[in-house]
Each structure stands twice: as structure tokens, then as C-alpha cells.
Design a protein around this motif. Structure first.
Motif, PDB file in Angstrom:
ATOM      1  N   ALA A  29     -15.835  -3.030   8.438  1.00  0.00           N
ATOM      2  CA  ALA A  29     -16.291  -2.062   7.438  1.00  0.00           C
ATOM      3  C   ALA A  29     -15.166  -1.114   7.047  1.00  0.00           C
ATOM      4  CB  ALA A  29     -17.482  -1.270   7.975  1.00  0.00           C
ATOM      5  N   TYR A  30     -14.461  -0.597   8.033  1.00  0.00           N
ATOM      6  CA  TYR A  30     -13.395   0.353   7.751  1.00  0.00           C
ATOM      7  C   TYR A  30     -12.295  -0.293   6.922  1.00  0.00           C
ATOM      8  CZ  TYR A  30     -10.168   4.232   8.430  1.00  0.00           C
ATOM      9  OH  TYR A  30      -9.335   5.290   8.209  1.00  0.00           O
ATOM     10  N   VAL A  31     -11.875  -1.484   7.327  1.00  0.00           N
ATOM     11  CA  VAL A  31     -10.804  -2.182   6.607  1.00  0.00           C
ATOM     12  C   VAL A  31     -11.220  -2.471   5.169  1.00  0.00           C
ATOM     13  CG1 VAL A  31      -9.531  -4.355   6.478  1.00  0.00           C
ATOM     14  CG2 VAL A  31      -9.709  -3.147   8.660  1.00  0.00           C
ATOM     15  N   GLU A  32     -12.433  -2.928   4.979  1.00  0.00           N
ATOM     16  CA  GLU A  32     -12.885  -3.303   3.628  1.00  0.00           C
ATOM     17  C   GLU A  32     -13.028  -2.085   2.728  1.00  0.00           C
ATOM     18  OE1 GLU A  32     -12.918  -6.155   2.384  1.00  0.00           O
ATOM     19  OE2 GLU A  32     -12.757  -7.407   4.174  1.00  0.00           O
ATOM     20  N   VAL A  33     -13.508  -0.966   3.272  1.00  0.00           N
ATOM     21  CA  VAL A  33     -13.626   0.252   2.459  1.00  0.00           C
ATOM     22  C   VAL A  33     -12.245   0.738   2.028  1.00  0.00           C
ATOM     23  CG1 VAL A  33     -14.229   2.712   2.534  1.00  0.00           C
ATOM     24  CG2 VAL A  33     -15.844   1.008   3.362  1.00  0.00           C
ATOM     25  N   LYS A  34     -11.290   0.718   2.949  1.00  0.00           N
ATOM     26  CA  LYS A  34      -9.944   1.171   2.617  1.00  0.00           C
ATOM     27  C   LYS A  34      -9.253   0.203   1.646  1.00  0.00           C
ATOM     28  CE  LYS A  34     -10.196   4.973   4.635  1.00  0.00           C
ATOM     29  NZ  LYS A  34     -10.116   6.233   3.862  1.00  0.00           N
ATOM     30  N   ARG A  35      -9.560  -1.063   1.752  1.00  0.00           N
ATOM     31  CA  ARG A  35      -9.014  -2.023   0.774  1.00  0.00           C
ATOM     32  C   ARG A  35      -9.603  -1.783  -0.610  1.00  0.00           C
ATOM     33  NH1 ARG A  35      -8.805  -7.262   4.626  1.00  0.00           N
ATOM     34  NH2 ARG A  35      -6.632  -7.053   5.274  1.00  0.00           N
ATOM     35  N   ALA A  36     -10.882  -1.436  -0.661  1.00  0.00           N
ATOM     36  CA  ALA A  36     -11.509  -1.131  -1.947  1.00  0.00           C
ATOM     37  C   ALA A  36     -10.853   0.096  -2.582  1.00  0.00           C
ATOM     38  CB  ALA A  36     -13.006  -0.901  -1.751  1.00  0.00           C
ATOM     39  N   GLU A  37     -10.546   1.103  -1.754  1.00  0.00           N
ATOM     40  CA  GLU A  37      -9.865   2.288  -2.278  1.00  0.00           C
ATOM     41  C   GLU A  37      -8.465   1.929  -2.786  1.00  0.00           C
ATOM     42  OE1 GLU A  37     -12.040   5.543   0.707  1.00  0.00           O
ATOM     43  OE2 GLU A  37      -9.898   5.122   0.898  1.00  0.00           O
ATOM     44  N   TYR A  38      -7.792   1.064  -2.053  1.00  0.00           N
ATOM     45  CA  TYR A  38      -6.439   0.671  -2.448  1.00  0.00           C
ATOM     46  C   TYR A  38      -6.454  -0.103  -3.767  1.00  0.00           C
ATOM     47  CZ  TYR A  38      -1.674  -1.128  -2.064  1.00  0.00           C
ATOM     48  OH  TYR A  38      -0.353  -1.419  -2.300  1.00  0.00           O
ATOM     49  N   GLN A  39      -7.454  -0.952  -3.955  1.00  0.00           N
ATOM     50  CA  GLN A  39      -7.573  -1.680  -5.224  1.00  0.00           C
ATOM     51  C   GLN A  39      -7.810  -0.711  -6.376  1.00  0.00           C
ATOM     52  OE1 GLN A  39      -6.980  -4.910  -5.780  1.00  0.00           O
ATOM     53  NE2 GLN A  39      -6.426  -5.024  -3.605  1.00  0.00           N
ATOM     54  N   ASN A  40      -8.602   0.326  -6.142  1.00  0.00           N
ATOM     55  CA  ASN A  40      -8.815   1.361  -7.152  1.00  0.00           C
ATOM     56  C   ASN A  40      -7.518   2.070  -7.498  1.00  0.00           C
ATOM     57  OD1 ASN A  40     -11.274   1.851  -8.452  1.00  0.00           O
ATOM     58  ND2 ASN A  40     -12.235   2.501  -6.547  1.00  0.00           N
ATOM     59  N   PHE A  41      -6.730   2.371  -6.468  1.00  0.00           N
ATOM     60  CA  PHE A  41      -5.449   3.049  -6.662  1.00  0.00           C
ATOM     61  C   PHE A  41      -4.514   2.208  -7.524  1.00  0.00           C
ATOM     62  CE2 PHE A  41      -1.008   3.371  -5.257  1.00  0.00           C
ATOM     63  CZ  PHE A  41      -0.738   4.700  -5.570  1.00  0.00           C
ATOM     64  N   LYS A  42      -4.477   0.915  -7.279  1.00  0.00           N
ATOM     65  CA  LYS A  42      -3.551   0.038  -7.997  1.00  0.00           C
ATOM     66  C   LYS A  42      -3.893  -0.089  -9.483  1.00  0.00           C
ATOM     67  CE  LYS A  42      -3.604  -3.594  -5.199  1.00  0.00           C
ATOM     68  NZ  LYS A  42      -3.196  -4.879  -4.574  1.00  0.00           N
ATOM     69  N   ARG A  43      -5.097   0.298  -9.865  1.00  0.00           N
ATOM     70  CA  ARG A  43      -5.482   0.238 -11.279  1.00  0.00           C
ATOM     71  C   ARG A  43      -4.943   1.425 -12.084  1.00  0.00           C
ATOM     72  NH1 ARG A  43     -10.518  -1.415  -8.769  1.00  0.00           N
ATOM     73  NH2 ARG A  43     -10.895  -3.631  -9.162  1.00  0.00           N
ATOM     74  N   VAL A  44      -4.441   2.441 -11.384  1.00  0.00           N
ATOM     75  CA  VAL A  44      -3.957   3.652 -12.048  1.00  0.00           C
ATOM     76  C   VAL A  44      -2.461   3.520 -12.316  1.00  0.00           C
ATOM     77  CG1 VAL A  44      -3.679   6.150 -11.860  1.00  0.00           C
ATOM     78  CG2 VAL A  44      -5.723   5.047 -10.917  1.00  0.00           C
ATOM     79  N   ILE A  45      -2.061   3.706 -13.579  1.00  0.00           N
ATOM     80  CA  ILE A  45      -0.646   3.668 -13.954  1.00  0.00           C
ATOM     81  C   ILE A  45      -0.051   5.050 -13.735  1.00  0.00           C
ATOM     82  CG2 ILE A  45       0.990   3.062 -15.763  1.00  0.00           C
ATOM     83  CD1 ILE A  45      -0.890   0.790 -14.825  1.00  0.00           C
ATOM     84  N   SER A  46       1.023   5.116 -12.964  1.00  0.00           N
ATOM     85  CA  SER A  46       1.597   6.409 -12.591  1.00  0.00           C
ATOM     86  C   SER A  46       2.551   6.927 -13.661  1.00  0.00           C
ATOM     87  CB  SER A  46       2.349   6.284 -11.267  1.00  0.00           C
ATOM     88  OG  SER A  46       3.526   5.510 -11.434  1.00  0.00           O
ATOM     89  N   SER A  47       2.854   8.225 -13.586  1.00  0.00           N
ATOM     90  CA  SER A  47       3.812   8.827 -14.516  1.00  0.00           C
ATOM     91  C   SER A  47       5.209   8.243 -14.286  1.00  0.00           C
ATOM     92  CB  SER A  47       3.836  10.346 -14.347  1.00  0.00           C
ATOM     93  OG  SER A  47       4.177  10.694 -13.020  1.00  0.00           O
ATOM     94  N   TRP A  48       5.542   7.861 -13.070  1.00  0.00           N
ATOM     95  CA  TRP A  48       6.847   7.234 -12.771  1.00  0.00           C
ATOM     96  C   TRP A  48       7.005   5.944 -13.572  1.00  0.00           C
ATOM     97  CZ3 TRP A  48       8.992   2.719 -11.166  1.00  0.00           C
ATOM     98  CH2 TRP A  48      10.288   2.749 -10.647  1.00  0.00           C
TER      99      TRP A  48
END
Length: 449
Positions: A421-440
Motif C-alpha cells: 500500500a505504501y509503495v503504491e501510494v507513493k508511486r501514484a504521487e510520483y506519477q502525478n509529479f511527473k505530469r507537471v512541467i517545471s520552470s527549469w
């Protein structure tokens, strides 16, 4: 409930917050009138809230169906009479009561962070040992910022000016925020939070609060309540407080150092020291276990994408599993102390870690070391920043989750369902993060690639 009901009536409480924490450490639960709480025969919450991500999303459906009963059944929440706190910033007399999560058969829910810590503490209890810990928590004060695209800035102090430059241990710099800290201390006293020392840390408007040593479960509750208290005090004074591991690019990260010693439950004597004051084998094995198992527990110490920015080269965070005496450049520092106070300070955890899970993880590593009689490496003399960590510590969230997922020891002790559960929740958060284009990316790639 008689003791709890009497306390609520004695303090004229009109409203009760029934609270648990999810993996992130967010307070989730129900708010109800005090009379309803006393009459209630069992508060219920859906089990699924334990696996809600920090963005409010859930794992993919195929994983969700494995972790959660298809009928979306409720958990039974039971209040802990030793985890009752006033809410001094509430508009009417309010109590926050931390609850534990059980299924309908009375079994602890394995995904509950508080239950995870209680499970690790039960392992110590079975051996006749009593962990004693003392957390040190760092955080930044910042100006209010409604737009997350803009970098955070230091707040305006009493002088009417922003702090500039680093002010390690500066009394005057800390006093710039006296009105806010007066509220923090008053509110902590009302909540019986056992805080000790206030320090201005290295970063600009970065602070540290030390807690007095004590019981691990009680201190996890206190850190959880303290974070909320500081955020509320900052808002009252037109600031924000953040426990992000790395909120400002060119400033030091924020950690949660955890001092740990183990007592014999019957005698109260520190098992890390012999009668003649020398270190025991248990002490060395505790360190050896931390060195061996910290990598598998890394997502519990560094749970977010942002957590790993604290470990970038040139930062002051130790990125190794080395140990040394009175050495702040290693992850496992042994403070120069009397034999009775001999302890191990885990300096790896970030301020963003869930205290229940971080305390459980570091104590579990030490427990396994003592159980398996793991010999530690040689203590580091001088700087430990050059110690190679590439083979011992995962330095991004993806690698850390894979390391945790592959740990048979964590699955066996903490339960396979919690680890998954912990691993899958954190992977879901990471996938969300990767969808955001950074200012860099926009700055350097938009017109060049």
C-alpha cells in the motif's frame, strides 16, 4: 471511556476532533459535538482514506481492489485516552483525540501508521526492552504565498525587515519572530507537548525545536500535533510554516533527527552501556542494523519527491550509512555523552516524514540489528561527506520504493499489505509529479531543443 468523558466535561469541551493520520501525516477524521462523541458506540471511517495520496488521489483501480475490500468497508476507530489534546487555536473549547484503527473483528488495521509504530514497539516489549527517543524537528517560516509557481521568501520580522543571509544559532534572528513563538510555547503548554529548546538553524528563517526524550508513541503523537500547532501559529501572525524537506532551492534542507536509546524494561538501565561505562554489543548491533536496513526503509525517512533534494551534493545533509562519535557528517551520530545517556542519533529522516513511520523504521532497523547481531562498520573519523553512498542508499524516490518493495524483512514484520500500500501510494504521487512541467524545463528547453 469514563476517564475520557470526565476529562471532556471537566474542561468544558463542546467539540471533538476524532483524528487518525494517513501515510503523509495528514490529519483525517470527523468533527462532532462533545455529547455525540461521548454517546457514540464506535466511530467509523472508510479504510480507503489511509491510502489517499497527498494530492487527494488514489492508486490505480487494479491495485486499489487488492488493497481495499470491494465492499468499501469501514474501519472502527477507538480513542486513545493517552492521546487527548486541547486545540488552543479553535474558536470554542475543542479537543483533538487521536484514534487507533481496527477491523470489525478487533484486529489492528495494518496500513495505519500509528499501528505500524505500535507493532514495532511490541517487538521491543517482548524482549523486555523500552525504546527512548528524542526528536529534533526543523522547519522554515516564510511569507504567505498564494501562487506555488513563485519561490518562497522569508517573512517580515518584528523589525519590519526580512531576514537575509544565514543566521545559525542567532538569538536576535530567532527573536524577530517572538510574537509567534510566544503563541507556540503557550499552545504547546496547553497541549502538554514536551518541547525543550528553540534554535535558529542554518537556513534563512529556518528554526528547530527539540523535544525532551521519552516514549516513542507519545512523542510521535506530539510531533504530529506540534506540526499543526506551528502552522496555525504562523498563520495567525501572517506567515506560513513549512516542514518540506527542501522548500527553498539555495537553503539547507529540514530534517527530523531522532535520538534513540534502549532501556531494560525492568531495571530502567540503558542497555547500550556496560556497568564500567563501556559500550555494549547491543549498542554496536543496533548501529549495525541501522546500517544494514536503512536503505529498505528509505521511503519512510524520505517519503516525497522533494525529500531527495535535501540529499543533493554540497548540502549539509549526510548521505551515507556511516557512524561516528560526535560527528555531524554521518547519518548515525553517537553524541558525546555520559554512559547512562549513550544513544544513536539518526540524522537521515526529513522533517516531511510521518513521525509514526519514521520512528517505527529507525527502531525496527536497530531491533533487527540486535536480533541478528549485525556488526557495524568502523566509525568514521573526520568528515563523512566523502563516504560513498551510491551502493548503500537510494537517492531518488523511484529507487527507494523499489528497495522497500524488495525487502522481505519489512514485509514479514510490517505486513505485506502495508508495504504494498505504501509503495503504491507513493508511486501514484510520483506519477502525478511527473505530469507537471517545471520552470527549469521551460527556461532551458523551450527555445533550445
Amino acid at each position: 471511556m469514563k476517564k475520557l468523558s470526565a476529562w471532556l466535561k471537566e474542561n468544558k469541551i463542546t467539540e471533538v476532533e476524532c483524528v487518525i493520520t494517513d501515510f503523509t501525516g495528514i490529519a483525517r477524521g470527523k468533527i462532532m459535538p462533545c455529547n455525540k462523541f461521548i454517546d457514540e458506540k464506535g466511530i467509523r471511517l472508510p479504510e480507503s482514506i489511509l491510502i489517499q495520496s497527498v494530492t487527494g488521489d488514489y492508486v490505480d483501480d487494479d491495485v486499489y481492489d487488492v488493497l481495499i475490500d470491494p465492499a468499501e468497508i469501514d474501519m472502527i476507530l477507538k480513542p486513545d485516552e493517552n492521546a487527548v489534546f486541547m486545540v488552543p487555536f479553535a474558536l470554542e473549547p475543542t479537543a483533538m483525540i487521536i484514534h487507533d484503527c481496527y477491523d470489525k473483528q478487533g484486529n489492528p488495521i495494518s496500513m495505519s501508521p500509528r499501528n505500524v509504530l505500535k507493532k514495532v514497539l511490541s517487538l521491543y516489549e517482548a524482549k523486555g526492552w523500552k525504546p527512548v527517543i528524542a526528536p529534533e524537528l526543523e522547519f522554515y517560516l516564510t511569507k504567505r504565498n498564494a501562487d506555488p509557481d513563485f519561490p518562497l521568501e522569508p517573512p517580515i520580522g518584528r523589525s519590519g525587515r526580512q531576514e537575509s543571509g544565514r543566521q545559525s544559532y542567532s538569538i536576535d534572528a530567532a527573536n524577530e519572530y517572538d510574537p509567534m513563538f510566544e503563541d507556540v510555547y503557550d499552545w504547546c503548554e496547553q497541549q502538554n507537548l514536551d518541547i525543550d529548546t528553540l534554535i535558529h538553524e542554518e537556513g534563512t528563517a529556518q528554526m528547530e525545536i527539540n523535544f525532551r526524550h521519552g516514549d516513542a508513541l507519545s512523542l510521535a503523537d506530539q510531533v504530529f500535533v506540534f506540526k499543526r500547532t506551528v502552522r496555525e501559529a504562523a498563520l495567525k501572525h501572517n506567515m506560513t510554516a513549512t516542514f518540506m524537506a527542501k522548500p527553498i532551492g539555495d537553503e539547507p534542507g529540514s530534517s527530523m533527527h531522532v535520538h534513540q536509546s534502549i532501556l531494560d524494561s525492568k531495571t530502567g538501565i540503558n542497555i547500550f552501556s556496560n556497568e564500567d561505562g563501556t559500550q555494549t554489543e547491543s549498542f554496536l548491533h543496533f548501529i549495525g542494523g541501522q546500517q544494514k536496513y536503512i536503505a529498505a526503509c528509505m521511503p519512510l525517512f524520505a517519503p516525497n519527491v522533494n525529500s531527495y533534494r535535501r540529499f543533493l551534493p554540497g548540502t549539509s545533509a549526510p548521505v551515507n550509512v556511516a557512524w561516528g562519535i560526535d560527528n555531524r557528517t554521518v547519518s548515525l551520530r553517537v553524541p558525546d555523552s555520559t554512559p547512562a545517556a549513550r544513544r544513536v542519533e539518526n540524522r537521515l529522516a526529513g522533517a516531511d516524514a510521518n513521525p509514526y513511520l519514521a520512528f517505527a523504521a529507525t527502531l525496527l532497523c536497530g531491533y533487527l540489528g540486535m536480533l541478528e547481531r549485525v556488526a557495524p562498520g568502523k566509525p568514521v573519523q573526520g568528515s563523512g561527506y566523502e563516504e560513498s553512498s551510491a551502493e548503500s542508499l537510494p537517492l531518488n524516490l523511484e529507487a527507494a520504493l523499489e528497495c522497500m518493495e524488495n525487502s522481505d524483512e519489512l514485509k514479514e514484520i510490517l505486513s505485506p499489505i502495508f508495504v504494498q500500500a505504501y509503495v503504491e501510494v507513493k508511486r501514484a504521487e510520483y506519477q502525478n509529479f511527473k505530469r507537471v512541467i517545471s520552470s527549469w524545463e521551460r527556461k532551458y528547453l523551450q527555445m533550445t531543443v
